[in-house]
Design an enzyme around this catalytic site. Sequence first.
Site, PDB file in Angstrom:
ATOM      1  N   LYS A   1       0.806  -1.217   0.000  1.00 12.71           N
ATOM      2  CA  LYS A   1       0.000   0.000   0.000  1.00 12.71           C
ATOM      3  C   LYS A   1       0.847   1.279   0.000  1.00 12.71           C
ATOM      4  O   LYS A   1       2.057   1.242   0.243  1.00 12.71           O
ATOM      5  CB  LYS A   1      -0.932  -0.028   1.213  1.00 12.71           C
ATOM      6  CG  LYS A   1      -1.971  -1.145   1.149  1.00 12.71           C
ATOM      7  CD  LYS A   1      -2.889  -1.101   2.347  1.00 12.71           C
ATOM      8  CE  LYS A   1      -3.980  -2.158   2.262  1.00 12.71           C
ATOM      9  NZ  LYS A   1      -4.887  -2.078   3.422  1.00 12.71           N
TER      10      LYS A   1
ATOM     11  N   TYR B   1     -12.512  -2.176  -4.788  1.00 10.13           N
ATOM     12  CA  TYR B   1     -13.075  -2.274  -3.431  1.00 10.13           C
ATOM     13  C   TYR B   1     -14.601  -2.161  -3.422  1.00 10.13           C
ATOM     14  O   TYR B   1     -15.195  -1.839  -2.399  1.00 10.13           O
ATOM     15  CB  TYR B   1     -12.454  -1.208  -2.529  1.00 10.13           C
ATOM     16  CG  TYR B   1     -11.009  -1.480  -2.192  1.00 10.13           C
ATOM     17  CD1 TYR B   1     -10.659  -2.518  -1.332  1.00 10.13           C
ATOM     18  CD2 TYR B   1      -9.989  -0.708  -2.732  1.00 10.13           C
ATOM     19  CE1 TYR B   1      -9.333  -2.775  -1.021  1.00 10.13           C
ATOM     20  CE2 TYR B   1      -8.658  -0.965  -2.432  1.00 10.13           C
ATOM     21  CZ  TYR B   1      -8.342  -1.997  -1.573  1.00 10.13           C
ATOM     22  OH  TYR B   1      -7.026  -2.255  -1.269  1.00 10.13           O
TER      23      TYR B   1
ATOM     24  N   PHE C   1     -16.099   3.422   5.773  1.00 11.02           N
ATOM     25  CA  PHE C   1     -14.690   3.683   5.468  1.00 11.02           C
ATOM     26  C   PHE C   1     -14.373   3.699   3.972  1.00 11.02           C
ATOM     27  O   PHE C   1     -13.236   3.939   3.580  1.00 11.02           O
ATOM     28  CB  PHE C   1     -13.788   2.652   6.169  1.00 11.02           C
ATOM     29  CG  PHE C   1     -14.017   1.233   5.730  1.00 11.02           C
ATOM     30  CD1 PHE C   1     -13.431   0.731   4.577  1.00 11.02           C
ATOM     31  CD2 PHE C   1     -14.818   0.382   6.494  1.00 11.02           C
ATOM     32  CE1 PHE C   1     -13.616  -0.580   4.170  1.00 11.02           C
ATOM     33  CE2 PHE C   1     -15.022  -0.943   6.101  1.00 11.02           C
ATOM     34  CZ  PHE C   1     -14.421  -1.413   4.932  1.00 11.02           C
TER      35      PHE C   1
ATOM     36  N   ARG D   1      -1.952 -14.587   4.200  1.00 15.38           N
ATOM     37  CA  ARG D   1      -2.740 -13.959   5.264  1.00 15.38           C
ATOM     38  C   ARG D   1      -2.049 -14.129   6.618  1.00 15.38           C
ATOM     39  O   ARG D   1      -2.069 -13.224   7.450  1.00 15.38           O
ATOM     40  CB  ARG D   1      -4.164 -14.507   5.279  1.00 15.38           C
ATOM     41  CG  ARG D   1      -4.906 -14.085   3.997  1.00 15.38           C
ATOM     42  CD  ARG D   1      -6.376 -14.292   4.034  1.00 15.38           C
ATOM     43  NE  ARG D   1      -7.064 -13.409   4.942  1.00 15.38           N
ATOM     44  CZ  ARG D   1      -7.278 -12.111   4.739  1.00 15.38           C
ATOM     45  NH1 ARG D   1      -6.835 -11.526   3.648  1.00 15.38           N
ATOM     46  NH2 ARG D   1      -7.944 -11.400   5.613  1.00 15.38           N
TER      47      ARG D   1
ATOM     48  N   THR E   1      -5.408  -7.234  10.594  1.00 20.71           N
ATOM     49  CA  THR E   1      -5.616  -5.912  10.009  1.00 20.71           C
ATOM     50  C   THR E   1      -5.163  -4.807  10.960  1.00 20.71           C
ATOM     51  O   THR E   1      -4.554  -3.830  10.547  1.00 20.71           O
ATOM     52  CB  THR E   1      -7.111  -5.722   9.651  1.00 20.71           C
ATOM     53  OG1 THR E   1      -7.493  -6.769   8.760  1.00 20.71           O
ATOM     54  CG2 THR E   1      -7.368  -4.390   8.993  1.00 20.71           C
TER      55      THR E   1
ATOM     56  N   ARG F   1       2.418  -6.663   9.145  1.00 19.06           N
ATOM     57  CA  ARG F   1       1.704  -5.534   9.746  1.00 19.06           C
ATOM     58  C   ARG F   1       2.247  -5.173  11.125  1.00 19.06           C
ATOM     59  O   ARG F   1       2.330  -3.999  11.460  1.00 19.06           O
ATOM     60  CB  ARG F   1       0.205  -5.821   9.783  1.00 19.06           C
ATOM     61  CG  ARG F   1      -0.400  -5.762   8.384  1.00 19.06           C
ATOM     62  CD  ARG F   1      -1.856  -6.122   8.387  1.00 19.06           C
ATOM     63  NE  ARG F   1      -2.470  -5.896   7.074  1.00 19.06           N
ATOM     64  CZ  ARG F   1      -3.518  -6.563   6.647  1.00 19.06           C
ATOM     65  NH1 ARG F   1      -4.085  -7.493   7.400  1.00 19.06           N
ATOM     66  NH2 ARG F   1      -4.022  -6.301   5.459  1.00 19.06           N
TER      67      ARG F   1
ATOM     68  N   ASN G   1      -2.004   0.055   6.932  1.00 23.13           N
ATOM     69  CA  ASN G   1      -1.521  -1.236   7.434  1.00 23.13           C
ATOM     70  C   ASN G   1      -0.636  -2.002   6.443  1.00 23.13           C
ATOM     71  O   ASN G   1      -0.549  -3.211   6.482  1.00 23.13           O
ATOM     72  CB  ASN G   1      -2.682  -2.092   7.931  1.00 23.13           C
ATOM     73  CG  ASN G   1      -3.671  -2.444   6.841  1.00 23.13           C
ATOM     74  OD1 ASN G   1      -3.428  -2.222   5.659  1.00 23.13           O
ATOM     75  ND2 ASN G   1      -4.790  -3.021   7.240  1.00 23.13           N
TER      76      ASN G   1
ATOM     77  N   HIS H   1      -2.260  -5.455   1.441  1.00 22.82           N
ATOM     78  CA  HIS H   1      -3.555  -6.087   1.203  1.00 22.82           C
ATOM     79  C   HIS H   1      -3.275  -7.484   0.676  1.00 22.82           C
ATOM     80  O   HIS H   1      -2.324  -7.685  -0.076  1.00 22.82           O
ATOM     81  CB  HIS H   1      -4.356  -5.316   0.146  1.00 22.82           C
ATOM     82  CG  HIS H   1      -5.493  -6.109  -0.440  1.00 22.82           C
ATOM     83  ND1 HIS H   1      -6.750  -6.104   0.102  1.00 22.82           N
ATOM     84  CD2 HIS H   1      -5.535  -6.959  -1.498  1.00 22.82           C
ATOM     85  CE1 HIS H   1      -7.531  -6.914  -0.613  1.00 22.82           C
ATOM     86  NE2 HIS H   1      -6.810  -7.443  -1.594  1.00 22.82           N
TER      87      HIS H   1
ATOM     88  N   GLU I   1      -9.091 -10.822  -8.097  1.00 24.86           N
ATOM     89  CA  GLU I   1      -8.166  -9.724  -7.831  1.00 24.86           C
ATOM     90  C   GLU I   1      -6.924  -9.790  -8.723  1.00 24.86           C
ATOM     91  O   GLU I   1      -6.463  -8.763  -9.227  1.00 24.86           O
ATOM     92  CB  GLU I   1      -7.778  -9.710  -6.356  1.00 24.86           C
ATOM     93  CG  GLU I   1      -8.948  -9.337  -5.453  1.00 24.86           C
ATOM     94  CD  GLU I   1      -8.591  -9.306  -3.981  1.00 24.86           C
ATOM     95  OE1 GLU I   1      -7.460  -9.695  -3.608  1.00 24.86           O
ATOM     96  OE2 GLU I   1      -9.448  -8.881  -3.190  1.00 24.86           O
TER      97      GLU I   1
END
Length: 138
Positions: free
Chosen positions: A9, A49, A57, A85, A91, A102, A112, A115, A126
């Site tokens: 990100k 998204y 959000f 993950r 998160t 993270r 964070n 993704h 995706e």
Amino acid sequence: MERTLSIIKPDAVERNITGKVNSMIEDAGLRIIAQKRIHMTAAQAEEFYAEHKDKAFFTSLVDFMTSAPVVVQVLEAEDAVARYRKIMGATNPAVAEEGTIRKTFALSIDKNTVHGSDSPESAKREVSFFFSEIEIFE
């Protein structure tokens, strides 16, 4: 072998820690089989998204994901979705396990660092959102 999508990100790209994140990904046994740096448009972020469009959000997420470049990646491994993950961590970095991406790098629950796809079905959607098959090298 399974594939999953990773996005490094804007908060991480701006801090120039893409290489450190990639090292953690590779150390977890995931192969980076495609990678590119892009600057998402608002339209792209809204489409990507879309499942969150009715959540409070959503606007701030779109604004954040379009605030600076990101690095999109295709990762491959046995159980790639679950493996990524696990190495991403929760998160909320405050409750993420030590040694996760993270916990190590995230600035906040919003910034964070990464993704990752949440299921094999999401991963297929995706990955194809950002990459054509000719851009993916096994």
